[in-house]
Structure formats: structure tokens, C-alpha cells
Write an enzyme that holds these catalytic residues in place. Structure first.
Site: not given
Ligand code: EPZ
Length: 422
Positions: A22-23, A92, A116, A121, A307, A329, A399
């Protein structure tokens, strides 16, 4: 509100074929807005989040079909740069359309996603990086509005404050159409899904290198062209089935996986004392001896995946002794712990760490799932527990897990889903 009823004290045994990731599929589908020729993406899982992305693509003007795991996307008459909040609010990952749409339409307005159940996020790294690349961006009335500049700088470097998966994907995709510009993303996320996105973009004519390391280099090209691509297997789905095998003290094989992508999990399973056998594209996990408690830290790749954090916590809560699970994370990904404690687990959370006192048997209960991976954790906990577990608010799980009931029940679980979502 869907419910999953899980019968307890099952031992899972058998082979599960893993679906496309999915991701990986979501950012690839987002990138297709920059291609005004036919694109075919294979091995796409049939999931709610994928359907959300495809319906957004249709609403903004693409012609989309999705059958038997194959998505075909063709250009329509016009492409709209507008993705309203009601669509972004559903998922998102739809914010990943922002930069690609600016490049494709010259401008875009996309609803800013809110927080969320797993944390705040924000999308500040996405926006800050795109501004550095030269996009003119303002945030107004809850939307993010962006425009293409008259010209791009010939060389730009941006260092991400944290290895964000989504921001890395957004930035590398958008940069690939910044003609004559060289863009370097430092402290990039290194997840396999990012390598898959690079491979897709390059197959469509982009010039991206370095994905899978912490520095990604993009030389912008004028145009991307139509192509065919097959998405990598879902390492999180695979990890979930392996951990279900362990919590039920069973013997589970996942096939159609890339074992390298599962290294952190497999190392942890070996430390716990499970038997792990790896071949070209399968992994088997079997429990022959008493399992041991461990310390796990959920971190960006190649660390243990966040995850799978709720799911390994469920498993460790059934292993006698003291385990620790740390979440580095997301600031709020322990929302399921109270529910698991209602099943007889002994977990206390302090400062992003779950302290687990393992108990031999969980007991089935009525519980509620706060998010997708927490739902998976509660479902597999139910398989090992005494009696029946009713997971309320279980719709989240659809999802992320294709044919969940069918796959689990084929290896010895007994799940019933109301209303039936599959
Ligand atoms: C991706 O989310 C995945 N989703 C998530 O999977 C996964 O948990 C996550 O990466 C971490 O591996 C998809 O790929 C669609 P991040 P993403 O940006 O990209 C902070 C699942 O269960 N951050 O790596 O949204 C954020 O708050 C889902 O399948 C900022 O502060 O995650 C977090 O603490 C849930 N500002 C950290 O970074 C930003 O602009 C990592 O988030 C972006 C992120």
C-alpha cells in the site's frame, strides 16, 4: 461501524501470499498526475486507501480503471489542481498529490491534512522543502496553495529535519520535473517504498538516484512518459502474518516477499528465540522453544518499523519476562495499550516507551481499535487469547490488509467480520 470477532487459542499454520505494498503504491499513484500518457501499475492491493487515491485521481480528471490488481491511468481532457479537504481528510497520503499537481497544472490547492490517531502529523517539511525548491506557497483558509516559479534554481539542497517518508516522496517526485535543476535531498528517508518510487519515476523517464541511502539526487527533466510498473510486496503485511504466527506459537510462511526488507523484524524474532528460515522470496517463522523478552526500538528504516510496533507489543505481552518497546517516529502511537490491558496484558507507557510485563495468556474481551496497525495488533492478540475477542471500530484494518479474513482463516484463524467488508 465494523466489528471483527476473533476466536481465541488458535495455532496458525500455513502459507500466506503477500500483496503489493500500500505505502509504495500510494506515492506512485500520486506521481502519475505528472504523466500525461497512459500508465499501468501492477500488483496494486485492493484496499480502501488505494480506492480513495483512485477516486481523487478520477475527480481531478484522470481516466482510471482498477481490475485484478492492475491500475490503468489515462489522461482526461483537463487536469484540475484542486483537491478539497474532504478528500485529503479521508487519507493523509493524498497530500502527496500537492507538489506533483503544481508541476502538472502550474498551480494546485490541496486541503491541509489534520492530525490523526497516531500523532500530530504536520506537513511542514513537505512545504518547507518545496519552498526551497522555488515553489511559491501560501497557506490560507485551511488549504495549501502553490504555484510554479518563472524559473528554477540550477542547484538546490534541502536537509530534512527528520527522515520523513512522505516528505522524501513528495520532494523527490516534484523535483523530477524541475527541468535543468539539480536537487539534493539530505537526511532522506531510506524505506524500500522510496526505492520503489525512484524505480517507477526513472522508468517514466526521470533522473533520480540515491534512494535507499540518506542522500537523493534528482536532475529535473522536461517530461515524464507513460510506462508499466509493478509495485513491491508489502513488508508490513508480511510482518503482521509472521507475528501472528509467533503469538499463536504456530508455523507461518509468507511468500512473495523481499526478505531483505524484513531484516529488522527477522533479527528481533531470532533474538526472541523463534526459528526463522529465509529463502529467495519466502520467510518461515516457527516457534519450537520458549520465547524470550526483548527490547525493540521503532525507528526509521532500516530500524524496526513503527508500523509493526503495536503488533510486536501484542506478541511481547504474551512472553513471560520484561520487554520494552520504544517508539521514535510518532509521538502518540500507543493508543491501543489500554485496550490490550483490557485483554489482560500488563503494559505501562512512559515517555514514548512501553514497559511490558509478559503474561502467558491474554483473555478475550470487547475492545476498540484506534488505527490501522493497532487494529491488526488487537486482532492477532485475540487469536492467542482465551475465549472470544470483539474488536469494535475495526474498519481501519481494511485500509491496509487485502483479503484479511480470507488469508487469516486459510491458515487456521477464525475471524468473522460484520458488516462483511471483503
Ligand atoms: C508513512 O507516513 C506511512 N504512510 C506510515 O504508514 C508510516 O507509519 C510512516 O511513513 C513512518 O514509516 C504512507 O506511506 C502512506 P513520516 P508519513 O512523514 O509519510 C513527522 C501505515 O500504518 N513529520 O515519515 O506520514 C511526523 O509527524 C501508515 O500504513 C513532521 O513533523 O510519515 C512523524 O512524527 C501509518 N513534519 C515523523 O515525522 C512533516 O512535514 C515521520 O512521519 C512530515 C513528518
Amino acid at each position: 461501524m465494523s466489528q471483527i470477532i476473533v476466536s481465541g487459542e488458535k495455532k496458525l499454520e500455513g502459507t500466506v501470499r503477500i500483496s503489493g505494498a500500500k505505502n509504495a503504491a500510494l506515492p506512485i499513484l500520486a506521481a502519475t498526475v505528472m504523466i500525461d500518457e497512459p500508465v499501468v501499475i501492477r500488483n496494486v492491493p485492493e484496499l480502501r486507501d488505494i480506492n480513495t487515491m483512485l477516486s481523487i485521481l478520477q475527480k481531478i480528471g484522470k481516466k482510471v480503471t482498477f481490475e485484478h490488481g492492475v491500475v490503468q491511468i489515462e489522461p482526461g481532457e483537463i487536469l484540475l489542481g484542486n483537491v478539497p479537504y474532504d478528500l485529503v481528510g479521508k487519507m493523509r497520503a493524498s497530500f502527496n498529490l500537492f507538489g506533483p499537481l503544481v508541476m502538472a497544472c502550474g498551480w494546485a490547492r490541496v486541503g491541509k491534512p489534520g492530525g490523526c490517531n497516531i500523532g500530530q502529523r504536520p506537513v511542514d517539511y513537505h512545504v518547507e522543502g518545496l519552498k526551497r525548491f522555488g515553489l511559491k506557497i501560501v497557506e490560507e483558509h485551511g488549504d495549501v496553495f502553490g504555484e510554479i516559479p518563472a524559473e528554477f534554481d540550477s542547484h538546490v539542497e534541502y536537509e530534512l529535519p527528520f527522515k520523513s517518508v512522505g516528505a522524501t516522496e513528495q520532494l523527490m517526485t516534484t523535483a523530477s520535473l524541475m527541468e535543468d535543476s539539480e536537487i539534493v535531498i539530505k537526511n532522506a528517508a531510506e524505506e524500500p517504498e522510496i526505492v520503489d518510487l525512484q524505480n517507477f519515476l526513472n522508468k517514466a523517464g526521470a533522473n533520480v538516484s540515491g534512494a535507499g541511502t540518506d542522500t537523493i539526487r534528482i536532475r529535473g527533466v522536461k517530461k515524464l512518459h507513460g510506462s508499466e510498473y509493478s509495485v513491491i510486496p508489502d513488508r508490513i503485511e508480511a510482518g503482521t502474518y509472521l507475528l501472528a504466527g509467533v503469538i499463536t506459537r504456530g508455523n507461518v510462511i509468507v511468500e512473495n516477499v523481499i526478505p531483505d526488507h524484513l531484516k529488522a523484524l527477522l533479527d528481533t524474532l531470532k533474538k526472541m528465540g523463534a526459528e526463522v528460515t529465509v529463502s529467495d522470496n519466502t520467510v518461515r517463522v516457527e516457534v519450537l522453544n520458549k520465547l524470550k523478552p526483548v527490547k525493540v526500538s521503532a525507528e526509521p528504516y532500516p530500524g524496526f518499523p513503527t508500523d509493526l510496533q503495536p503488533i510486536i507489543t501484542a506478541v511481547l505481552s504474551t512472553i513471560e519476562g520484561d520487554s520494552i518497546v520504544e517508539e521514535l517516529v510518532f509521538e502518540n502511537r500507543f493508543g491501543y495499550v489500554d485496550e490490550m490491558n483490557r485483554m489482560g496484558a500488563h503494559i505501562k507507557v512512559k515517555d514514548r516507551r512501553a514497559h511490558i510485563k509478559g503474561t502467558r495468556k491474554l483473555s478475550g474481551a470487547e475492545i476498540s481499535a484506534p488505527d490501522i496497525r493497532a487494529a491488526a495488533a488487537l486482532v492477532i492478540a485475540g487469536m492467542a487469547a482465551e475465549g472470544e475477542t470483539i474488536v469494535h471500530n475495526a474498519g481501519h484494518i481494511f485500509r491496509g490488509y487485502e483479503k484479511l479474513k480470507e488469508k487469516f482463516n486459510s491458515i487456521g484463524a477464525y475471524l468473522r467480520v460484520y458488516p462483511d467488508e471483503e
